[in-house]
Design an enzyme around this catalytic site. Structure first.
Site, short mmCIF file in Angstrom:
data_model
loop_
_atom_site.label_atom_id
_atom_site.label_comp_id
_atom_site.label_asym_id
_atom_site.label_seq_id
_atom_site.Cartn_x
_atom_site.Cartn_y
_atom_site.Cartn_z
N HIS A 46 -12.59 -41.65 -14.63
CA HIS A 46 -11.60 -42.53 -15.25
C HIS A 46 -11.78 -43.99 -14.87
O HIS A 46 -11.12 -44.86 -15.44
CB HIS A 46 -10.19 -42.06 -14.91
CG HIS A 46 -9.83 -40.76 -15.57
ND1 HIS A 46 -9.78 -40.61 -16.93
CD2 HIS A 46 -9.53 -39.54 -15.04
CE1 HIS A 46 -9.46 -39.35 -17.23
NE2 HIS A 46 -9.31 -38.69 -16.09
N ARG A 71 -16.68 -39.51 -7.75
CA ARG A 71 -16.14 -38.50 -8.65
C ARG A 71 -17.05 -38.56 -9.87
O ARG A 71 -17.17 -39.61 -10.53
CB ARG A 71 -14.71 -38.78 -9.07
CG ARG A 71 -14.31 -37.75 -10.17
CD ARG A 71 -12.84 -37.60 -10.39
NE ARG A 71 -12.20 -38.75 -11.00
CZ ARG A 71 -10.92 -38.74 -11.40
NH1 ARG A 71 -10.17 -37.66 -11.22
NH2 ARG A 71 -10.39 -39.81 -11.93
N GLU A 147 -7.03 -28.78 -11.18
CA GLU A 147 -6.07 -29.58 -11.94
C GLU A 147 -5.65 -28.90 -13.24
O GLU A 147 -5.41 -29.58 -14.24
CB GLU A 147 -6.61 -31.01 -12.19
CG GLU A 147 -8.06 -31.11 -12.61
CD GLU A 147 -8.57 -32.56 -12.70
OE1 GLU A 147 -7.80 -33.51 -12.53
OE2 GLU A 147 -9.77 -32.72 -12.95
N ASP A 173 -3.34 -34.37 -14.08
CA ASP A 173 -3.80 -33.35 -15.03
C ASP A 173 -3.13 -32.01 -14.75
O ASP A 173 -2.84 -31.25 -15.69
CB ASP A 173 -5.33 -33.21 -14.98
CG ASP A 173 -6.00 -34.30 -15.80
OD1 ASP A 173 -5.58 -34.52 -16.94
OD2 ASP A 173 -6.94 -34.93 -15.28
C1 3PY Z 1 -5.39 -36.37 -11.70
O1 3PY Z 1 -4.32 -36.62 -11.14
O2 3PY Z 1 -5.50 -35.60 -12.68
C2 3PY Z 1 -6.60 -36.98 -11.21
O3 3PY Z 1 -7.67 -36.63 -11.68
C3 3PY Z 1 -6.48 -38.03 -10.15
O4 3PY Z 1 -7.46 -38.99 -10.27
MG MG Z 2 -7.57 -35.48 -13.39
#
Ligand code: 3PY
Ligand code: MG
Length: 261
Positions: A46, A71, A147, A173
């Site tokens: 991101h 990441r 996530e 997420d």
């Molecule tokens: C999320 O909170 O989904 C993340 O990937 C944090 O960067």
């Molecule tokens: Mg995420």
């Protein structure tokens, strides 16, 4: 090979405070990495960061004692291998939902014997040392992002993946997947999922990491038992610092802090 200090801190039970970079600048990376963080993550998912910028940022982080992490933009194994070649000492991989995905990700981080990583550790050797190849499988860390509901359902099998060092929770997420709204202060349903993931990870003896909205939330997560916490990202820190100055100059005070990602 230069030891992975993150691994040492985890074994010693020391909390790891991790910075999160989304601004494509080696200077910004150098500034942040010089502030005492244990590790610094270049976010290619991101963050506004491509591979070329990431290389310069990893170089900037390398002049400090912070451990350089990335990441990855996705689970794509070719990208993961390139980022390791660029000198990352650990990869946080988004959206690991099944044990098969976890196994493929970990194999991409390990040379044959333990995985499928292709040989060409360009900056890895410069940062890690001439014996990089002999020790990389032991020193490089692989973190699966948990996530989604699917990842929660498969968590036990994901955690059993040989060579996986730990998990990193993406609360935003995760919230979306559970039908909640991403928030700096997660809903109860998200909090229950977070403590379930934490409990299972601790029982497995693996590292538990999580993204946090700010320093206070990061402290709370350390007290909850997390090993690695990320107190927001660089863009959010810049936005908060800038807006508080504008407000101070206008005689006001900042009421709400942002929610980085
Ligand atoms: C999320 O909170 O989904 C993340 O990937 C944090 O960067
Ligand atoms: Mg995420």
């Amino acid at each position: 090979m230069r030891p992975n200090l993150l691994k040492q801190k985890f074994r010693a039970g020391e909390p790891i405070v991790n910075a999160w970079l989304s601004i494509p600048s080696s200077y910004a990376a150098e500034v942040v990495a010089s502030q005492g963080f244990d590790s610094v993550t270049v976010d290619l998912q991101h963050g506004m960061i491509g591979f070329d910028s990431a290389v310069g940022m990893l170089q900037a982080i390398s002049i400090t004692s912070a451990t350089p992490l990335v990441r990855s933009p996705s689970r794509d194994t070719a990208q993961i291998m390139r980022l390791l070649d660029a000198g990352a000492y650990g990869v946080i991989c988004p959206s690991i939902d099944t044990p098969e995905m976890a196994a493929e990700f970990v194999r991409a981080c390990r040379y044959p014997g333990a995985g499928t990583r292709s040989f060409g550790p360009a900056r890895g050797v410069l940062y890690g040392g001439a014996d990089y190849f002999s020790h990389a499988n032991d020193e490089i860390m692989a973190f699966a992002m948990i996530e989604s509901q699917q990842a929660l359902d498969n968590l036990e099998a994901i955690l059993a993946t040989p060579g996986l060092d730990g998990v990193y929770i993406g609360p935003n997420d995760l919230a979306l997947s559970l039908g909640a709204i991403p928030s700096a202060q997660p809903d109860d349903v998200v909090e229950r999922a977070i403590s379930d993931i934490l409990g299972q990870t601790l029982r497995r003896g693996l590292l538990a990491g999580i993204f946090c909205s700010d320093g206070d939330m990061a402290r709370r997560r350390v007290e909850q038992g997390f090993h690695l916490v990320t107190p927001g990202n660089d863009a959010n820190a810049l936005a908060v610092a800038s807006s508080s100055r504008v407000l101070a100059a206008r005689g006001g005070k900042l009421a709400v802090q942002g929610n980085g990602y």
